[in-house]
Design an enzyme around this catalytic site. Structure first.
Site, short mmCIF file in Angstrom:
data_model
loop_
_atom_site.label_atom_id
_atom_site.label_comp_id
_atom_site.label_asym_id
_atom_site.label_seq_id
_atom_site.Cartn_x
_atom_site.Cartn_y
_atom_site.Cartn_z
CG HIS A 48 -1.32 -10.62 -2.43
ND1 HIS A 48 -1.51 -9.27 -2.62
CD2 HIS A 48 -2.12 -10.98 -1.40
CE1 HIS A 48 -2.41 -8.84 -1.75
NE2 HIS A 48 -2.80 -9.86 -1.00
CD GLU A 70 -5.38 -10.79 1.51
OE1 GLU A 70 -5.98 -10.60 2.56
OE2 GLU A 70 -4.43 -10.07 1.14
CB CYS A 117 0.33 -9.58 -8.28
SG CYS A 117 -0.91 -9.56 -6.98
CG ASP A 136 -1.13 -3.36 -1.92
OD1 ASP A 136 -1.45 -3.31 -3.13
OD2 ASP A 136 -1.09 -4.42 -1.29
CB SER A 137 -5.60 -3.41 -2.96
OG SER A 137 -4.71 -4.48 -3.20
CB CYS A 159 -1.58 -1.51 -5.60
SG CYS A 159 -2.87 -2.52 -6.32
N1 DGL Z 1 -2.28 -5.30 -4.72
C1 DGL Z 1 -2.84 -5.98 -5.88
C2 DGL Z 1 -1.81 -5.94 -7.01
O1 DGL Z 1 -0.63 -5.82 -6.79
C3 DGL Z 1 -3.21 -7.42 -5.58
C4 DGL Z 1 -4.38 -7.58 -4.65
C5 DGL Z 1 -5.67 -7.05 -5.22
O2 DGL Z 1 -6.20 -7.61 -6.20
O3 DGL Z 1 -6.14 -6.07 -4.70
O4 DGL Z 1 -2.21 -6.04 -8.14
#
Ligand code: DGL
Length: 256
Positions: A178, A146, A176, A7-8, A70
């Site tokens: 988060h 975050e 998403c 993931d990011s 992600c």
């Molecule tokens: N992991 C990203 C997503 O699920 C969210 C966080 C980001 O923008 O990097 O889209």
């Protein structure tokens, strides 16, 4: 089997958690690209470049399968990751399936990149062409999570603003990583609406892709898991531990 999940940042731990519960015997390596987060505001080409690097790194570490937790990568760069040579499971088709099963009209929430890609709308329409879908980018949600601001007046007000002009929906798809952490305020802003995310459906897809026998008892995960981050290991341990519900061990800082 070793399953790589990336993931990011730390939001993809919501997907890892579901995978560990379903496949408690497997080994996992989780990679959060905390140095480059957020991906959701970046161009598809940049997201693809980052995602390929993460995938290559996990393959070097011996993973047999990549799970792209992600949503942004799954929406704009899954093909690039799929060219790396190991099976790849993304979150878009899984999320779409969960949303369609819950029933329309469906509201899809995601990052700007995910919503602009139209990937969720296409995936939902492929399953049911008659279903109404309203999609909304919610760029403030990721920084709120975050910061650990997942409850109270500020996230609730933001949620009300985003959902206010979404149109009537029966199901809200959290597109998403988060957003599951904002489930409480989202439910307050949309009372009576069914809120779904892709995590469980992704676990189904991983079971199908691997032929592994999944556990249907949501017991404690016993899987051995290593965590890799590209920055801010202490922050990852603190926030990630809250998501996973236990202290995170084996967190390694890497440069990719
Ligand atoms: N992991 C990203 C997503 O699920 C969210 C966080 C980001 O923008 O990097 O889209």
């Amino acid at each position: 089997m070793t399953i790589g999940v990336f993931d990011s940042g730390m939001g993809g731990l919501t997907v890892l958690r579901a995978l560990q519960r379903r496949l408690p015997q497997e080994r996992f390596i989780y990679l959060g690209d905390t140095a480059r987060l957020p991906y959701g505001t970046k161009s598809p080409a940049t997201v693809a470049r980052y995602a390929v690097r993460l995938g290559e790194h996990l393959i070097e570490r011996g993973v047999d399968l990549l799970v792209v937790a992600c949503n942004t990568v799954s929406a704009v760069a899954l093909e690039a990751v799929a060219e790396l040579g190991v099976p790849v499971v993304g979150v878009i088709t899984a999320g779409a399936r969960a949303a369609v099963a819950s029933g329309g009209p469906i509201g899809v929430l995601g990052t700007e990149a995910t919503i602009e890609s139209g990937a969720y709308v296409r995936a939902i329409m492929a399953l049911d062409a008659n279903i109404a879908v309203h999609a909304r980018a919610c760029p403030l949600f990721v920084p709120l999570v975050e910061e650990g601001w997942t409850e109270g007046e500020v996230p609730r007000t933001v949620a009300e603003r985003y959902l206010g002009d979404l149109g009537p929906v029966r199901t809200l798809l959290l597109g998403c990583t988060h957003y599951p952490l904002l489930q409480g305020v989202l439910q307050q802003a949309a009372p009576g609406v069914a809120i779904v995310d892709a995590a469980q459906a992704v676990a189904d897809d991983v079971v199908a892709a691997t032929g592994l026998v999944g556990s249907d008892t949501a017991g404690n995960a016993s899987a051995s898991t290593g965590y890799l981050v590209t920055d801010g290991a202490a922050r990852f341990v603190a926030l990630g531990g809250r998501i996973m519900g236990h202290d995170l061990a084996n967190v390694e800082l890497i440069d990719v």
